[in-house]
Design an enzyme around this catalytic site. Structure first.
Site, PDB file in Angstrom:
ATOM      1  N   SER A 141       0.844  -1.201   0.000  1.00  0.00           N
ATOM      2  CA  SER A 141       0.000   0.000   0.000  1.00  0.00           C
ATOM      3  C   SER A 141       0.872   1.242   0.000  1.00  0.00           C
ATOM      4  O   SER A 141       2.020   1.217   0.462  1.00  0.00           O
ATOM      5  CB  SER A 141      -0.881   0.015   1.246  1.00  0.00           C
ATOM      6  OG  SER A 141      -1.526   1.264   1.399  1.00  0.00           O
ATOM      7  N   TYR A 154      -1.579  -0.018  10.297  1.00  0.00           N
ATOM      8  CA  TYR A 154      -1.836  -0.515   8.941  1.00  0.00           C
ATOM      9  C   TYR A 154      -0.626  -0.262   8.056  1.00  0.00           C
ATOM     10  O   TYR A 154      -0.166  -1.153   7.330  1.00  0.00           O
ATOM     11  CB  TYR A 154      -3.066   0.179   8.360  1.00  0.00           C
ATOM     12  CG  TYR A 154      -3.239  -0.052   6.871  1.00  0.00           C
ATOM     13  CD1 TYR A 154      -3.750  -1.253   6.392  1.00  0.00           C
ATOM     14  CD2 TYR A 154      -2.884   0.927   5.952  1.00  0.00           C
ATOM     15  CE1 TYR A 154      -3.906  -1.473   5.028  1.00  0.00           C
ATOM     16  CE2 TYR A 154      -3.031   0.727   4.595  1.00  0.00           C
ATOM     17  CZ  TYR A 154      -3.542  -0.480   4.133  1.00  0.00           C
ATOM     18  OH  TYR A 154      -3.680  -0.695   2.778  1.00  0.00           O
TER      19      TYR A 154
END
Length: 265
Positions: A141, A154
């Site tokens: 990501s 995250y």
């Protein structure tokens, strides 16, 4: 590795990018073993595939080591081979700072995003090494290289996926197994809902035109595999922030802070 004729595992295939990966791989002539924690979501993917005879669905919690290894054993026993895995499944955290984030939520994010990816690799790598050619694709990501407020854990999980992928590629140099890490920016998916996370972001945000559709994101993930690219940054926002972060990391961090604040109003 071209998808045509290959046997490929896709995680998180019950919705979003995982579902599109599954459908596009089927269109390219692959046999797909699709994994998700939701049987209902898997059934919908199967329905959208036209009940393809080359699609096989499995309910698996990828954060459970025993389930993952049992799944790998079952697939290889029933189908004889696996040529590739695409580790797409992932969740985000609640949009709150680490100081307010409960440890069980931290564990869940790491267990699914990092350990789920690692378990899949460990379970299938011995099989992949026996194939004439094989490929591992891991989805990281933009948050794995650019700090996003309220998504630090995250981001850490996705940074771990990125480095794991690059390290694995180095270890497998000279073998028949290639590795790709795909680093997307924003994608129009239901990840907040699937992660049991709410966040007050306006759907009319001026940044919405920067988001990738799941269809395009899946196409680019498959392209990374078929072109044997070690690292692929996908999405306008991700490519722009990658350049900016390399030039001036503090400016990039301040910019993402301002964007996040503005998007809440």
């Amino acid at each position: 590795m071209k998808a045509q004729g290959k046997h490929i595992v896709v995680t998180g295939g019950g919705n979003g990018v995982g579902r599109e990966l599954t459908l596009q791989l089927l269109e390219k002539g692959a046999t797909v073993f699709v994994v998700d924690i939701s049987e209902e979501a898997l059934n919908e993917t199967a329905k959208l595939s036209g009940s393809s005879k080359r699609l096989f669905t499995y309910v698996v919690d990828i954060s459970n080591r025993e389930e993952v290894f049992a799944f790998a054993k079952k697939v290889i026993k029933e189908h004889g081979k696996v040529d590739g895995i695409i580790n797409n499944a992932g969740i985000i955290q609640p949009f709150i700072p680490i100081n307010e984030l409960e440890l069980d939520r931290i564990d869940k994010v790491m267990d699914i995003n990092f350990y789920g990816t690692l378990y899949m690799i460990k379970a299938f790598l011995p099989q992949l090494l026996t194939r004439p050619e094989a490929h591992i694709v891991n989805v990281s990501s933009m948050g794995g290289f650019l700090p996003v407020p309220g998504q630090s854990v995250y981001g850490a999980s996705k940074a771990a996926v990125k480095l794991l992928s690059e390290g694995l590629s180095s270890e497998l140099k000279g073998s028949n197994v290639k590795v790709s890490v795909v680093i997307p920016g924003g994608i129009e998916t239901g990840i907040k809902i699937n992660s049991s996370v709410s966040h007050n972001v306006s759907a009319d945000s001026s940044k919405s035109n920067m988001l990738l559709s799941p269809v395009v994101a899946a196409k680019l993930v498959i392209k990374a595999m078929e072109k044997n690219r070690l690292r692929s940054y996908i999405g306008k926002d991700c490519n722009a922030m990658n350049v900016l972060y390399r030039i001036n990391s503090f400016f990039a961090m301040n910019m993402i802070n301002r964007i996040m604040i503005a998007s809440e109003h």
